[in-house]
Design a protein around this motif. Structure first.
Motif, short mmCIF file in Angstrom:
data_model
loop_
_atom_site.label_atom_id
_atom_site.label_comp_id
_atom_site.label_asym_id
_atom_site.label_seq_id
_atom_site.Cartn_x
_atom_site.Cartn_y
_atom_site.Cartn_z
N ASP A 93 -15.57 -3.90 -1.74
CA ASP A 93 -14.23 -4.06 -2.20
C ASP A 93 -13.88 -3.54 -3.52
O ASP A 93 -13.20 -2.48 -3.63
CB ASP A 93 -13.82 -5.62 -2.00
N SER A 112 -15.37 2.89 7.94
CA SER A 112 -14.87 1.75 8.45
C SER A 112 -15.96 1.15 9.39
O SER A 112 -16.86 2.08 9.62
CB SER A 112 -13.41 1.64 8.86
N ARG A 166 -5.20 -5.66 16.87
CA ARG A 166 -5.04 -6.26 15.56
C ARG A 166 -6.20 -6.54 15.00
O ARG A 166 -7.40 -6.70 15.80
CB ARG A 166 -4.30 -7.85 15.74
N ALA A 178 -12.29 -4.31 6.63
CA ALA A 178 -10.85 -4.43 6.91
C ALA A 178 -10.03 -4.40 5.56
O ALA A 178 -8.94 -3.70 5.39
CB ALA A 178 -10.37 -5.98 7.50
N HIS A 179 -10.66 -5.17 4.34
CA HIS A 179 -10.00 -4.97 3.06
C HIS A 179 -9.84 -3.59 2.68
O HIS A 179 -8.95 -2.98 1.91
CB HIS A 179 -10.53 -5.95 2.36
N GLU A 181 -10.01 -0.72 4.20
CA GLU A 181 -8.73 -0.06 4.89
C GLU A 181 -7.37 -0.35 4.34
O GLU A 181 -6.35 0.49 4.06
CB GLU A 181 -8.66 -0.47 6.51
N ALA A 182 -7.13 -1.76 3.86
CA ALA A 182 -5.82 -1.99 3.30
C ALA A 182 -5.84 -1.60 2.01
O ALA A 182 -4.65 -0.86 1.44
CB ALA A 182 -5.77 -3.85 3.11
N LEU A 183 -6.91 -1.31 1.22
CA LEU A 183 -6.74 -0.77 -0.15
C LEU A 183 -6.63 0.57 -0.20
O LEU A 183 -5.76 1.27 -0.92
CB LEU A 183 -8.10 -0.71 -0.92
N GLY A 185 -4.84 2.04 2.42
CA GLY A 185 -3.52 2.32 2.47
C GLY A 185 -2.58 2.13 1.33
O GLY A 185 -1.55 2.94 1.15
N ALA A 186 -3.03 1.35 0.42
CA ALA A 186 -2.24 1.22 -0.77
C ALA A 186 -2.43 2.38 -1.81
O ALA A 186 -1.28 3.06 -2.22
CB ALA A 186 -2.65 0.01 -1.64
#
Length: 336
Positions: A93, A112, A166, A178-179, A181-183, A185-186
Motif C-alpha cells: 500500500d 493486481s 464484487r 484491492a486497496h 486498485e482503489a489508490l 483509481g484515485a
C-alpha cells in the motif's frame, strides 16, 4: 518508449523486461532485491536501480524520462502469519502510494491479482448467482470444503469470474491488492491518467521463487519434488484454479503498456489461461514431469485460502488483443 518496471528483477518482472526490450522499449528497473523474495539475485545489472519503491528519492530517480510505469513491486503470497500484516501494508500500500504521488506519467499498468475476488463465481440451483461467505471452521475441520449457498446452504456450482464481480479480499495480501486498485483509481481521477489493473491468476514458469514461504503452489510443488519429497496438497485437491504461464503474463503486461484504456479511470482485466485445473492435477502433473513421488493429499487447510477461483479473460482479449498461448503441459515441461 521509456518504461519503468518496478519489481523488474523478480520472477514476472524479468520476463516483462525481456518482452519490452525485445520490441524496442527502453526499460528502467527499480527493485529492492529484498532477500525474502530474491534469494539468489544480486545487483550489477546496469538497467537496475537498487532501491525501495517506498522511498521517494529512489522512485524519482527511476522515473526520469519515463513515459509509462509497470508496477510489479510487491510482497506476494498468502503470508506466514498475522505478524506479516504491517510488512504487507507497508510494502504494497505505501509503496503504491509513494509511486503514485511521484509519477508524472500518463499511463500505469498495475499488477493486481485474482485474490481480490475472494471466492470466484458460484451459482445456486435455487437462488442463481450468489457470493458465498467465508467457509465455516467447523465445516473445514470435518472436511467439508465446498462453499454453500448463503441463503439455503445448498452446494454451489463454480464458474468463471469476470471483472464486474464484487471484490471480497480474504487475506492480507488480497486486501493490499484491492486497496492498490482503489489508490490507482484515485490517482487516475485526480490526474486524468489511465490505469490498467491486470488481475493475474496463478502464475508459474521458469524462475519461480522456490525456497521462500511466500512462493505460490506451483513453485512449492516443484521444490518438493526436486528435494525428493512428495508434493503436499491441502484439502482434497479439488480446488479449482487457473494456472497461467509467465511468458503469457509478460505478453499481457506489454500489451497493456501499448494500449492505454479509458483516461481518468482504472480498467481491470483478468489475465488467466482460460483453462480450469485442480490443485491436485497440478501436483500430479508436476510430479510426473519431474519423475517425483505421487502427491500426498492431507485434508488440511489454510484459513486464508479460497476454494475455487477461475477466470474469464475474454475482456483482455477484447481490450488488448491478448490471449494465453501456453498450455499447462507445455508450460510445466519448461520446468523440467
Amino acid at each position: 518508449m521509456r518504461v519503468l518496471v518496478t519489481g523488474g528483477a523478480g520472477f514476472i518482472g524479468r520476463e516483462v523486461v525481456q518482452v519490452l526490450e525485445q520490441r524496442g522499449d527502453d526499460v528502467v528497473v527499480l527493485d529492492s532485491l529484498r532477500s525474502d523474495v530474491h534469494r539468489h539475485v544480486s545487483g550489477g545489472d546496469e538497467r537496475v536501480i537498487v532501491g525501495d519503491v517506498r522511498h521517494p528519492a529512489a522512485v524519482r530517480s527511476a522515473l526520469l524520462g519515463c513515459d509509462a510505469v509497470v508496477h510489479l513491486a510487491a510482497k506476494v503470497g498468502l503470508g506466514v502469519s498475522l505478524d506479516d500484516i504491517d510488512d504487507y501494508v507497508s510494502s504494497n500500500d505505501l509503496g503504491t502510494a509513494v509511486l503514485l504521488r511521484t509519477a508524472k506519467v500518463p499511463h500505469i499498468v498495475y499488477a493486481s491479482s485474482m485474490v481480490v475476488y475472494g471466492e470466484g463465481r458460484y451459482d445456486c440451483l435455487e437462488h442463481g448467482q450468489v457470493a458465498p461467505p467465508p467457509r465455516r471452521l467447523d465445516d473445514l475441520d470435518r472436511g467439508l470444503f465446498e462453499p454453500r449457498c448463503p441463503q439455503c446452504r445448498a452446494p454451489l456450482t463454480p464458474g468463471l469470474v469476470t471483472e464486474d464481480a464484487r471484490l471480497d479480499p480474504r487475506n492480507v495480501y488480497a486486501a493490499t491488492k484491492a486497496h492498490g486498485e482503489a489508490l490507482l483509481g484515485a490517482w487516475a481521477r485526480q490526474t486524468g491518467g489511465s490505469a490498467t489493473a491486470l488481475r493475474f491468476h496463478n502464475v508459474y514458469g521458469p524462475g519461480m521463487p522456490r525456497d521462500t514461504p511466500y512462493a505460490g503452489v506451483a513453485a512449492l510443488f516443484r521444490a518438493a519434488v526436486e528435494q525428493g519429497e512428495a508434493p503436499t496438497v491441502l484439502e482434497d485437491g479439488e480446488q479449482r484454479r487457473d494456472f497461467v504461464h509467465v511468458t503469457d503474463v509478460a505478453r499481457a503486461v506489454a500489451a497493456a503498456v501499448s494500449v492505454p484504456q479509458v483516461a481518468g479511470g482504472v480498467t481491470p482485466l483478468n489475465v488467466g489461461s482460460g483453462v480450469v485445473t485442480t490443485v491436485g492435477e497440478m501436483a500430479r502433473t508436476t510430479s510426473k514431469l519431474l519423475a517425483g513421488p505421487e502427491p500426498v493429499v492431507t485434508g488440511g487447510y489454510r484459513l486464508g485460502d479460497v476454494r475455487h477461483v477461475t477466470a474469464s479473460s475474454d475482456a483482455a482479449e477484447r481490450a488488448l488483443g491478448w490471449r494465453a498461448r501456453v498450455g499447462l503441459a507445455e508450460g510445466l515441461a519448461t520446468l523440467a
